[in-house]
Design an enzyme around this catalytic site. Sequence first.
Site, PDB file in Angstrom:
ATOM      1  N   LYS A   1       0.786  -1.246  -0.116  1.00 23.22           N
ATOM      2  CA  LYS A   1      -0.051   0.021   0.094  1.00 23.22           C
ATOM      3  C   LYS A   1       0.726   1.160   0.058  1.00 23.22           C
ATOM      4  O   LYS A   1       1.316   1.553   1.033  1.00 23.22           O
ATOM      5  CB  LYS A   1      -0.874   0.206   1.106  1.00 23.22           C
ATOM      6  CG  LYS A   1      -1.915   1.091   1.045  1.00 23.22           C
ATOM      7  CD  LYS A   1      -2.285   1.883   2.415  1.00 23.22           C
ATOM      8  CE  LYS A   1      -1.257   2.866   2.841  1.00 23.22           C
ATOM      9  NZ  LYS A   1      -1.251   4.087   2.031  1.00 23.22           N
TER      10      LYS A   1
ATOM     11  N   GLU B   1       9.572   1.183  10.747  1.00 25.07           N
ATOM     12  CA  GLU B   1      10.778   2.245  10.641  1.00 25.07           C
ATOM     13  C   GLU B   1       9.732   3.796  10.819  1.00 25.07           C
ATOM     14  O   GLU B   1       9.063   4.089   9.815  1.00 25.07           O
ATOM     15  CB  GLU B   1      10.938   2.072   9.202  1.00 25.07           C
ATOM     16  CG  GLU B   1      11.631   0.856   8.797  1.00 25.07           C
ATOM     17  CD  GLU B   1      13.056   0.758   9.765  1.00 25.07           C
ATOM     18  OE1 GLU B   1      13.493   1.456  10.482  1.00 25.07           O
ATOM     19  OE2 GLU B   1      13.735  -0.355   9.650  1.00 25.07           O
TER      20      GLU B   1
ATOM     21  N   CYS C   1      13.602  10.396   7.494  1.00 27.94           N
ATOM     22  CA  CYS C   1      13.347   9.964   8.878  1.00 27.94           C
ATOM     23  C   CYS C   1      14.868  10.135   9.702  1.00 27.94           C
ATOM     24  O   CYS C   1      14.935  10.172  10.712  1.00 27.94           O
ATOM     25  CB  CYS C   1      12.940   8.770   8.987  1.00 27.94           C
ATOM     26  SG  CYS C   1      11.365   8.461   8.239  1.00 27.94           S
TER      27      CYS C   1
ATOM     28  N   GLU D   1      10.010  16.156  15.733  1.00 26.80           N
ATOM     29  CA  GLU D   1      10.631  16.324  14.313  1.00 26.80           C
ATOM     30  C   GLU D   1       9.961  17.266  13.401  1.00 26.80           C
ATOM     31  O   GLU D   1       8.731  17.454  13.242  1.00 26.80           O
ATOM     32  CB  GLU D   1      10.353  14.741  13.784  1.00 26.80           C
ATOM     33  CG  GLU D   1      10.991  14.190  12.270  1.00 26.80           C
ATOM     34  CD  GLU D   1      10.608  13.071  12.077  1.00 26.80           C
ATOM     35  OE1 GLU D   1       9.531  12.387  12.569  1.00 26.80           O
ATOM     36  OE2 GLU D   1      11.403  12.275  11.325  1.00 26.80           O
TER      37      GLU D   1
HETATM   38  C1  SIN Z   1      13.641   7.233   5.296  1.00 30.76           C
HETATM   39  O1  SIN Z   1      13.653   8.310   5.579  1.00 30.76           O
HETATM   40  O2  SIN Z   1      12.592   6.603   5.832  1.00 30.76           O
HETATM   41  C2  SIN Z   1      14.682   6.510   4.686  1.00 30.76           C
HETATM   42  C3  SIN Z   1      16.094   7.066   4.641  1.00 30.76           C
HETATM   43  C4  SIN Z   1      16.984   6.183   3.747  1.00 30.76           C
HETATM   44  O3  SIN Z   1      16.945   5.165   3.553  1.00 30.76           O
HETATM   45  O4  SIN Z   1      18.303   6.624   3.962  1.00 30.76           O
END
Ligand code: SIN
Length: 483
Positions: A180, A255, A289, A386
């Site tokens: 998805k 994640e 992230c 964040e």
């Molecule tokens: C992410 O920000 O979720 C992944 C970043 C990365 O794989 O470097």
Amino acid sequence: MNISNKSLFKNKCFVNGEWINSANNSSIDVINPATLKSIGKVPDCGTKETHEAIKKAYESWKNWKEKTALERSILLKKWNDLILANQEDLAQIMTIEQGKPISESRAEIVYGASFVEWFAEECKRVYGDIIPDRFKDKRTVVIKQPIGVVGAITPWNFPSSMITRKCAPALAVGCPVIIKPAPQTPFSALALASLAEKAGFPKGVINILTGDAEKIGKELCSNSLVRKISFTGSTEVGKILLKQSAPTVKKVSLELGGHAPFIAFEDCDIDEAVTGAIQSKFRNTGQTCVCANRIFIHEKIYEIFIKKFTEEVSKIKVGNGLEENVTAGPLIDNLAVEKVKDHIQDAIKKGSKIAIGGKPHDLGGNFYEPTILYDVSIKAKITNEETFGPVAPIYKFSSEKEVIEMANNSEYGLASYFFSRDIGRIWRVSEALEYGIVGVNTGLPSKAEIPFGGMKQSGLGREGSKYGLEDFLEIKYINMAGI
Ligand code: SIN
């Protein structure tokens, strides 16, 4: 759109080897974040379509898991080759729907393909064990088997590589997948599915559903035929999915958000640290992230670092990612722009100063100026939340002990970075940081062969590397008597 292989631009979902519309033919619009214009529509699927797709994926599992690792590996390699052969078209599609500069999209397609290539190899090494038994007439062996149907829920910030990072290991060990993608970036996902179809994966093994995130996610999490959920996105949504998966006791990997500390010690190479800060803070316009979110600079190099960092940030060219010289695209939507504004205003109210940027870009829409704030208060929102945008908040520190405490003072534990040339310090600080990823003298630690993932509220499980297979496998022991 400037793509040569038009068949990559699909506006239907892919289920059980067929391209389908939603049951009631409804669709959702996909908006280019640079122009704010629609680039097309995709089906608005929900519970019913997801239920059906799960059934089909489950039916496909029997044959898929019985294939040898070599047979699955051959298909994955074909998929990898097709992705690489179509990389320019895939990059164009990505920039149009996600906004990132075309050079970053090109890099992401290659990064994404590297997971397919990696797991096409790694699946040949899913070894078991022989355990010396305590009884003479008994033998015990351990085998690893595919867990079953996988629901992969992926984000808009990396529309291609987060799909391959989840699906390649799942497929490699014999699990069918239902993907998805984020509603903002479905076309990159559908293009990957069309290449998987060309590669010759059996029907039902790879499925993609676009549409209502809540309904599709809920069905994936609650349906007992799905045995594993793999999600990349916010901590808030991750907690909901974890809860929804509890009644059927699914294996879940998450994640989630990050709030990466970035530390430059007094003994670092300052130019190297500035390059690392640019890479880790401004990649994807600050929408990763693993972006540096709190930049701690030792007092002895504080002024010079800010000067050099500001000089480099002033060279960032903001614009439509399709233009070759652009190095920062728009934010994904207006909500993202509002969050950036709010964090900057709050930080200024609490005493921060602006070295560069600090306001919406003259281009308007979702564009925002790359911004550096310094003398930021630890009470500012940006210190604790964040931002997911192009804002670099800088803090001064005076000792290793103090900065480790500041760095670890977060609910998140995904990525961290530090720059130092002192080997003792490199070991001490690497071990002390409560983060799943530690980049030492680099702002770009991600690649296929590393176990990407976070501690604390940044998630569960690891993706990539040999460890990335584990989440898609069940361990079984067989105890034989009467030998
Ligand atoms: C992410 O920000 O979720 C992944 C970043 C990365 O794989 O470097």
